[in-house]
Design a protein around this motif. Structure first.
Motif, PDB file in Angstrom:
ATOM      1  N   TYR A 125       0.846  -1.197   0.000  1.00  0.00           N
ATOM      2  CA  TYR A 125       0.000   0.000   0.000  1.00  0.00           C
ATOM      3  C   TYR A 125       0.880   1.245   0.000  1.00  0.00           C
ATOM      4  O   TYR A 125       1.981   1.238   0.542  1.00  0.00           O
ATOM      5  CB  TYR A 125      -0.901   0.036   1.238  1.00  0.00           C
ATOM      6  CG  TYR A 125      -2.098  -0.870   1.171  1.00  0.00           C
ATOM      7  CD1 TYR A 125      -3.360  -0.363   0.911  1.00  0.00           C
ATOM      8  CD2 TYR A 125      -1.971  -2.239   1.383  1.00  0.00           C
ATOM      9  CE1 TYR A 125      -4.481  -1.198   0.855  1.00  0.00           C
ATOM     10  CE2 TYR A 125      -3.076  -3.080   1.337  1.00  0.00           C
ATOM     11  CZ  TYR A 125      -4.317  -2.548   1.071  1.00  0.00           C
ATOM     12  OH  TYR A 125      -5.415  -3.368   1.021  1.00  0.00           O
ATOM     13  N   ASP A 126       0.356   2.318  -0.579  1.00  0.00           N
ATOM     14  CA  ASP A 126       1.061   3.587  -0.576  1.00  0.00           C
ATOM     15  C   ASP A 126       0.037   4.707  -0.550  1.00  0.00           C
ATOM     16  O   ASP A 126      -1.167   4.462  -0.663  1.00  0.00           O
ATOM     17  CB  ASP A 126       1.977   3.703  -1.796  1.00  0.00           C
ATOM     18  CG  ASP A 126       3.234   4.487  -1.475  1.00  0.00           C
ATOM     19  OD1 ASP A 126       3.224   5.294  -0.524  1.00  0.00           O
ATOM     20  OD2 ASP A 126       4.237   4.301  -2.174  1.00  0.00           O
ATOM     21  N   HIS A 127       0.520   5.935  -0.427  1.00  0.00           N
ATOM     22  CA  HIS A 127      -0.397   7.066  -0.298  1.00  0.00           C
ATOM     23  C   HIS A 127       0.154   8.322  -0.948  1.00  0.00           C
ATOM     24  O   HIS A 127      -0.029   9.422  -0.462  1.00  0.00           O
ATOM     25  CB  HIS A 127      -0.713   7.329   1.179  1.00  0.00           C
ATOM     26  CG  HIS A 127       0.498   7.351   2.069  1.00  0.00           C
ATOM     27  ND1 HIS A 127       1.332   8.423   2.174  1.00  0.00           N
ATOM     28  CD2 HIS A 127       0.991   6.395   2.884  1.00  0.00           C
ATOM     29  CE1 HIS A 127       2.300   8.141   3.027  1.00  0.00           C
ATOM     30  NE2 HIS A 127       2.124   6.917   3.465  1.00  0.00           N
ATOM     31  N   LEU A 128       0.816   8.140  -2.071  1.00  0.00           N
ATOM     32  CA  LEU A 128       1.396   9.284  -2.750  1.00  0.00           C
ATOM     33  C   LEU A 128       0.377  10.051  -3.586  1.00  0.00           C
ATOM     34  O   LEU A 128       0.583  11.219  -3.883  1.00  0.00           O
ATOM     35  CB  LEU A 128       2.575   8.838  -3.624  1.00  0.00           C
ATOM     36  CG  LEU A 128       3.752   8.262  -2.837  1.00  0.00           C
ATOM     37  CD1 LEU A 128       4.848   7.804  -3.791  1.00  0.00           C
ATOM     38  CD2 LEU A 128       4.290   9.267  -1.840  1.00  0.00           C
ATOM     39  N   VAL A 129      -0.703   9.379  -3.965  1.00  0.00           N
ATOM     40  CA  VAL A 129      -1.777  10.067  -4.681  1.00  0.00           C
ATOM     41  C   VAL A 129      -3.071   9.893  -3.890  1.00  0.00           C
ATOM     42  O   VAL A 129      -3.217   8.958  -3.103  1.00  0.00           O
ATOM     43  CB  VAL A 129      -1.943   9.547  -6.132  1.00  0.00           C
ATOM     44  CG1 VAL A 129      -0.687   9.818  -6.948  1.00  0.00           C
ATOM     45  CG2 VAL A 129      -2.288   8.090  -6.165  1.00  0.00           C
ATOM     46  N   ALA A 133      -4.270   7.078  -1.084  1.00  0.00           N
ATOM     47  CA  ALA A 133      -4.372   7.495   0.317  1.00  0.00           C
ATOM     48  C   ALA A 133      -5.748   7.146   0.881  1.00  0.00           C
ATOM     49  O   ALA A 133      -5.861   6.626   2.001  1.00  0.00           O
ATOM     50  CB  ALA A 133      -4.101   8.992   0.455  1.00  0.00           C
ATOM     51  N   LEU A 134      -6.789   7.414   0.125  1.00  0.00           N
ATOM     52  CA  LEU A 134      -8.140   7.108   0.584  1.00  0.00           C
ATOM     53  C   LEU A 134      -8.349   5.604   0.758  1.00  0.00           C
ATOM     54  O   LEU A 134      -8.964   5.162   1.729  1.00  0.00           O
ATOM     55  CB  LEU A 134      -9.173   7.687  -0.385  1.00  0.00           C
ATOM     56  CG  LEU A 134      -9.256   9.214  -0.419  1.00  0.00           C
ATOM     57  CD1 LEU A 134     -10.170   9.673  -1.548  1.00  0.00           C
ATOM     58  CD2 LEU A 134      -9.708   9.773   0.920  1.00  0.00           C
ATOM     59  N   ALA A 135      -7.818   4.816  -0.165  1.00  0.00           N
ATOM     60  CA  ALA A 135      -7.938   3.353  -0.070  1.00  0.00           C
ATOM     61  C   ALA A 135      -7.168   2.832   1.140  1.00  0.00           C
ATOM     62  O   ALA A 135      -7.661   1.958   1.874  1.00  0.00           O
ATOM     63  CB  ALA A 135      -7.423   2.696  -1.348  1.00  0.00           C
ATOM     64  N   ARG A 165      -1.552  11.299   4.568  1.00  0.00           N
ATOM     65  CA  ARG A 165      -1.158  12.369   3.667  1.00  0.00           C
ATOM     66  C   ARG A 165      -0.147  13.260   4.397  1.00  0.00           C
ATOM     67  O   ARG A 165      -0.438  13.795   5.447  1.00  0.00           O
ATOM     68  CB  ARG A 165      -2.374  13.203   3.263  1.00  0.00           C
ATOM     69  CG  ARG A 165      -3.292  12.456   2.343  1.00  0.00           C
ATOM     70  CD  ARG A 165      -4.434  13.375   1.947  1.00  0.00           C
ATOM     71  NE  ARG A 165      -5.585  12.618   1.585  1.00  0.00           N
ATOM     72  CZ  ARG A 165      -6.444  12.080   2.453  1.00  0.00           C
ATOM     73  NH1 ARG A 165      -6.278  12.214   3.706  1.00  0.00           N
ATOM     74  NH2 ARG A 165      -7.475  11.406   2.019  1.00  0.00           N
ATOM     75  N   HIS A 166       1.001  13.405   3.812  1.00  0.00           N
ATOM     76  CA  HIS A 166       2.043  14.252   4.394  1.00  0.00           C
ATOM     77  C   HIS A 166       2.396  15.331   3.394  1.00  0.00           C
ATOM     78  O   HIS A 166       2.579  15.050   2.208  1.00  0.00           O
ATOM     79  CB  HIS A 166       3.290  13.432   4.730  1.00  0.00           C
ATOM     80  CG  HIS A 166       3.012  12.310   5.685  1.00  0.00           C
ATOM     81  ND1 HIS A 166       2.771  12.521   7.009  1.00  0.00           N
ATOM     82  CD2 HIS A 166       2.931  10.984   5.504  1.00  0.00           C
ATOM     83  CE1 HIS A 166       2.561  11.372   7.613  1.00  0.00           C
ATOM     84  NE2 HIS A 166       2.641  10.412   6.719  1.00  0.00           N
ATOM     85  N   GLU A 167       2.534  16.564   3.889  1.00  0.00           N
ATOM     86  CA  GLU A 167       2.839  17.672   2.987  1.00  0.00           C
ATOM     87  C   GLU A 167       4.192  17.512   2.312  1.00  0.00           C
ATOM     88  O   GLU A 167       4.432  18.060   1.255  1.00  0.00           O
ATOM     89  CB  GLU A 167       2.807  18.995   3.765  1.00  0.00           C
ATOM     90  CG  GLU A 167       1.397  19.349   4.207  1.00  0.00           C
ATOM     91  CD  GLU A 167       1.359  20.649   5.005  1.00  0.00           C
ATOM     92  OE1 GLU A 167       2.354  21.374   5.004  1.00  0.00           O
ATOM     93  OE2 GLU A 167       0.321  20.908   5.625  1.00  0.00           O
ATOM     94  N   ASP A 168       5.091  16.716   2.913  1.00  0.00           N
ATOM     95  CA  ASP A 168       6.424  16.552   2.357  1.00  0.00           C
ATOM     96  C   ASP A 168       6.496  15.449   1.320  1.00  0.00           C
ATOM     97  O   ASP A 168       7.569  15.125   0.830  1.00  0.00           O
ATOM     98  CB  ASP A 168       7.449  16.308   3.460  1.00  0.00           C
ATOM     99  CG  ASP A 168       7.105  15.113   4.334  1.00  0.00           C
ATOM    100  OD1 ASP A 168       6.361  14.229   3.878  1.00  0.00           O
ATOM    101  OD2 ASP A 168       7.570  15.070   5.481  1.00  0.00           O
ATOM    102  N   GLU A 169       5.379  14.852   0.972  1.00  0.00           N
ATOM    103  CA  GLU A 169       5.361  13.766  -0.006  1.00  0.00           C
ATOM    104  C   GLU A 169       4.627  14.181  -1.277  1.00  0.00           C
ATOM    105  O   GLU A 169       3.850  15.115  -1.272  1.00  0.00           O
ATOM    106  CB  GLU A 169       4.644  12.528   0.569  1.00  0.00           C
ATOM    107  CG  GLU A 169       5.385  11.917   1.720  1.00  0.00           C
ATOM    108  CD  GLU A 169       4.636  10.733   2.279  1.00  0.00           C
ATOM    109  OE1 GLU A 169       5.309   9.808   2.701  1.00  0.00           O
ATOM    110  OE2 GLU A 169       3.389  10.741   2.289  1.00  0.00           O
ATOM    111  N   GLY A 170       4.836  13.369  -2.304  1.00  0.00           N
ATOM    112  CA  GLY A 170       4.046  13.520  -3.515  1.00  0.00           C
ATOM    113  C   GLY A 170       4.524  14.509  -4.432  1.00  0.00           C
ATOM    114  O   GLY A 170       5.086  14.996  -5.122  1.00  0.00           O
TER     115      GLY A 170
END
Length: 170
Positions: A125-129, A133-135, A165-170
């Motif tokens: 799993y990841d949360h870059l988009v 993130a929602l999933a 969700r992190h402001e320093d990612e993506g």
């Protein structure tokens, strides 16, 4: 399943080794992983976490959780009964305790979330988009509510903030 749990000296034990193992097992079961798996979970101080975060993510500050993947359970090169070395999860209890009030939760509940979060990272799993993130958050909430129910707690009392969700990612 094998879970190696370690606690850096002087670091608060928000979860005991038994609960860490239960949470890891619950995530694996929820994800349908039924093969032998090994995972390492370390509770570390802010300074060690800061060093790891700086080295691996280029962010010179401590963070709550870092996950380091090794093998994937669905790797076609693995034999069916071969133990999967899933990876390592590093948790920083002091960071977790400091951020918990901002999410209107307890340090223990926030630590449970961070462990589930780390396990899900090890499983791909990841949360870059936003959609990912929602999933991931939905899966975290589902697993945490099942764990709460198993403990005899009200599953509807489990809430999570926008932790993925992190402001320093993506």
């Amino acid at each position: 399943m094998g879970v190696l749990v370690s606690f850096e000296e002087g670091v608060e034990r928000l979860l005991d080794a038994r609960e860490v193992e239960e949470i890891c097992a619950a995530v694996l079961a929820a994800e349908g992983i039924d093969r032998p798996v090994e995972v390492s979970v370390s509770f570390i101080g802010d300074e060690q976490m800061r060093e790891l975060n700086a080295t691996w993510r280029g962010i010179d500050a401590p963070t709550d959780v870092l996950s380091f993947e090794c093998d994937a359970p669905d790797d076609p090169g693995l034999q069916p009964d071969e133990v999967v070395e899933l990876g390592d999860i590093m948790l920083a209890p002091m960071v977790i305790a400091r951020q918990a009030p901002g999410f209107k939760t307890t340090a223990v509940d926030e630590c449970r979330l961070m462990l589930v979060h780390g396990m899900l990272h090890l499983l791909g799993y990841d949360h870059l988009v936003e959609d990912e993130a929602l999933a991931m958050e939905a899966r975290e909430l589902e697993i945490l509510r099942a764990l709460a129910s198993a403990r005899g707690d009200d599953p509807s009392s489990v809430v999570i903030g926008p932790t993925t969700r992190h402001e320093d990612e993506g």
